[in-house]
Enzyme design. Structure first.
Site, PDB file in Angstrom:
ATOM      1  N   GLU A 283      -4.434   0.188   7.771  1.00  0.00           N
ATOM      2  CA  GLU A 283      -4.703   0.799   6.466  1.00  0.00           C
ATOM      3  C   GLU A 283      -3.888   0.132   5.373  1.00  0.00           C
ATOM      4  O   GLU A 283      -4.407  -0.239   4.317  1.00  0.00           O
ATOM      5  CB  GLU A 283      -4.402   2.301   6.503  1.00  0.00           C
ATOM      6  N   ASP A 287      -5.361  -2.063   2.192  1.00  0.00           N
ATOM      7  CA  ASP A 287      -5.082  -1.710   0.804  1.00  0.00           C
ATOM      8  C   ASP A 287      -4.436  -2.868   0.055  1.00  0.00           C
ATOM      9  O   ASP A 287      -4.828  -3.200  -1.073  1.00  0.00           O
ATOM     10  CB  ASP A 287      -4.169  -0.486   0.745  1.00  0.00           C
ATOM     11  N   SER A 498     -11.742   3.974   2.636  1.00  0.00           N
ATOM     12  CA  SER A 498     -10.439   3.323   2.461  1.00  0.00           C
ATOM     13  C   SER A 498     -10.586   1.940   1.855  1.00  0.00           C
ATOM     14  O   SER A 498      -9.700   1.476   1.133  1.00  0.00           O
ATOM     15  CB  SER A 498      -9.736   3.171   3.818  1.00  0.00           C
TER      16      SER A 498
END
Length: 592
Positions: A283, A287, A498
């Protein structure tokens, strides 16, 4: 004896229940009662003054509404404190109450914090603290109670006490990543071309997403003037660490114009920067890599908030989860920053079921996002990856009912929620993209026309399963399937909202930079501006968000939010057309 009983009854009657759960939340289990002398760290939110809260609501909306005389006139930290400070009476009343119980609290604006023992906390709050664990994270228990009370004369001065009844479900790896596939080598399969070496070439756009694919699809060619005068940030929770070597590998292969670019790290709540952790980092890497890809060369910050490390270790819990309140810790850190240190844009890809969050907590956190917007910060959240919902169960103690599950904090009206699309050749809603209607927050005026038009189309469809008058989300969408990410030295294909959130956040960072170069204020709270400029988004009319599979009411096919003309609860207003957004934000600036 009767007199003693009357006194005890009067004492009970004089306590007000601040929050109470009928049962242990779904998927949580009590593992043991907390010992009397175990330490507990608590935080009390003092109630802000109601008249000033109303004034701030009005001011925050005015400064975010295009055409209003106050548009863009954001508040400094000191100016904001005028609206958010509790009254002296509230500070005095709550502080005195704590000191009468041998507690010396620390005051920081509208928050009181203190450490005490479980026995004192149980007596103070008429609570029963115990250790609980979630089935998805059995190694990380949480110290919680099912209810708490405060004396009647104290209750009007308090918004909430935490951590108490907030169990939530922000368990390990509880980001909004939907799918992860490790690639066997630096080759990928491209339809009609077979196996090709991994690179940023357009060929990959048919099968995988790269920075070049996204920038081409969304007409992004702008290079900001004086980028060093700006900041863009993303958040990492729960032992996620964006890795420098993975970013280097990503830029080398897929975004060579950013070779050598990096990010700074700010540690919150005893956070760490463990570049060699064995824990999952997909994650945080996603990002960092795609926020950089969309906002380069603006300086980038990772806010790394610990939700684990104990503030005060105990013998039986040498490594408990501490407060496990990542949003509060994160927001309190930002609230303490001087205006010059705040980023103009923040992307977050974490979330959970709204109903798993006590209303008092959800409302307080949402208000803190409002305060960021009032200071000129644009806050974006991934909308979630379960369509209308996953289990689609409305918890009512031991009874359950079918209900679509909105997500938190995406359902907060003061953040911009981002859903997902798929298919580069002809964008359509991604079937995992979440959306819906908040249980806690009413529909704001700035989205009323767009949302009412959608509700008129669907009539009574699913009427029993969602709150028609709630804040509707997502607000916008972007590609969210098959993103190429470098993670711990391996290439990975990632899908989920995400991925979509940092894509849109990166575009917003460029818009804010363009405004600053023109001498204008940042966009701040985005939603009124976005709905006012709906023509700058590509309307997505195909595909659907799918969820609730297996529920008797919907069968194996599940429930569906369909993408339709205009706003819908799977892609919002649609996907951004950067050239049109740039013209709306800074008329006359060239997209080059």
């Amino acid at each position: 004896m009767a007199w003693v009983l009357l006194v005890l009854l009067a004492a009970v009657a004089s306590a007000r229940v601040m929050d109470s759960l009928a049962a242990v939340p779904r998927d949580w289990f009590e593992i043991r009662t907390a010992l009397p002398d175990e330490p507990i760290h608590l935080r009390i939110a003092l109630q802000q003054q109601p008249n000033k809260v109303r004034m701030l609501d009005k001011a925050a909306l005015e400064m975010a509404t295009p055409g209003h005389a106050n548009y863009g006139k954001h508040l400094t930290r000191d100016e904001l404190s005028f609206f958010t400070a509790p009254s002296d009476v509230s500070v005095s009343a709550v502080t005195s109450w704590l000191r009468q119980n041998a507690i010396q609290p620390s005051l920081d604006h509208d928050w009181l914090t203190f450490t005490t023992t479980v026995s004192t906390a149980n007596e103070l709050l008429n609570a029963r603290f115990a250790w609980y664990e979630h089935k998805e994270a059995p190694a990380h228990p949480a110290l919680r109670t099912l209810s708490y009370s405060v004396p009647d004369h104290i209750a009007p001065h308090i918004d909430l006490v935490q951590p108490t009844t907030r169990f939530g479900n922000l368990a390990a790896r509880r980001s909004t990543i939907f799918e992860v596939h490790r690639l066997e080598s630096e080759e990928v399969v491209v339809p009609g071309k077979g196996r090709v070496m991994l690179s940023g070439e357009d060929d990959l756009c048919l099968d995988r997403i790269t920075p070049k694919c996204l920038r081409g699809l969304y007409n992004m060619y702008y290079t900001p003037v004086a980028p060093e005068d700006n900041k863009v940030a993303f958040t990492s929770f729960l032992e996620q660490y964006a890795r420098y070597h993975d970013l280097d590998r990503f830029t080398e292969k897929l975004f060579p114009e950013a070779r050598g670019a990096n990010f700074s790290v700010e540690l919150i709540n005893v956070g760490l920067n463990d570049q060699y952790s064995w824990d999952d980092s997909i994650e945080a890497n996603l990002d960092a890599q795609y926020l950089l890809a969309m906002s380069h060369p603006i300086p980038m910050i990772e806010y790394r908030t610990s939700g684990r490390g104990p503030l005060v270790p105990t013998t039986l819990q040498p490594d408990p989860p501490g407060t496990n309140e990542p949003y509060l810790e994160f927001l309190l850190h930002l609230a303490s920053l001087p205006d010059s240190d705040l980023p103009q844009t923040i992307s977050t890809s974490y979330g959970e079921e709204e109903q798993s969050v006590p209303p008092s907590y959800a409302l307080k956190v949402c208000d803190m996002f409002k305060e960021l917007g009032a200071r000129g910060v644009s806050v974006l959240f991934a909308s979630g990856d379960s369509g209308p919902g996953a289990a689609c169960i409305l918890d009512k103690g031991n009874n359950t009912a079918t209900f679509f599950e909105p997500t938190f904090p995406a359902g907060c009206p003061w953040v911009t929620a981002v859903g997902s699309t798929t298919n580069m050749a002809s964008e359509r809603a991604a079937y995992f993209s979440s959306g819906g209607f908040s249980m806690y927050h009413p529909q704001p005026a700035w989205q009323k026309d767009a949302v009412d038009a959608y509700l008129d189309k669907i009539g009574d469809t699913y009427a029993a399963y969602f709150n028609r008058t709630g804040r509707a989300f997502p607000d916008v969408a972007a590609q969210g399937s098959d993103f190429l990410v470098s993670d711990q030295g391996a290439w990975t294909s990632v899908s989920g909202t995400s991925a979509s959130a940092p894509v849109v956040a990166g575009m917003v960072a460029l818009l804010n930079a363009a405004r600053k170069a023109r001498g204008e204020r940042p966009l701040g709270f985005l939603n009124p501006w976005s709905y006012n400029n709906a023509a700058a988004f590509k309307d997505i009319t195909q595909g659907a968000g799918v969820g609730c599979r297996g529920r008797r009411e919907f069968g194996r096919r599940g429930a569906r939010w369909n993408a339709t003309e205009g706003w819908d609860p799977v892609t919002g207003l649609g996907t951004p057309l950067f050239d049109k957004l740039l013209e709306a934000a800074v008329p006359g600036v060239r997209n080059e």
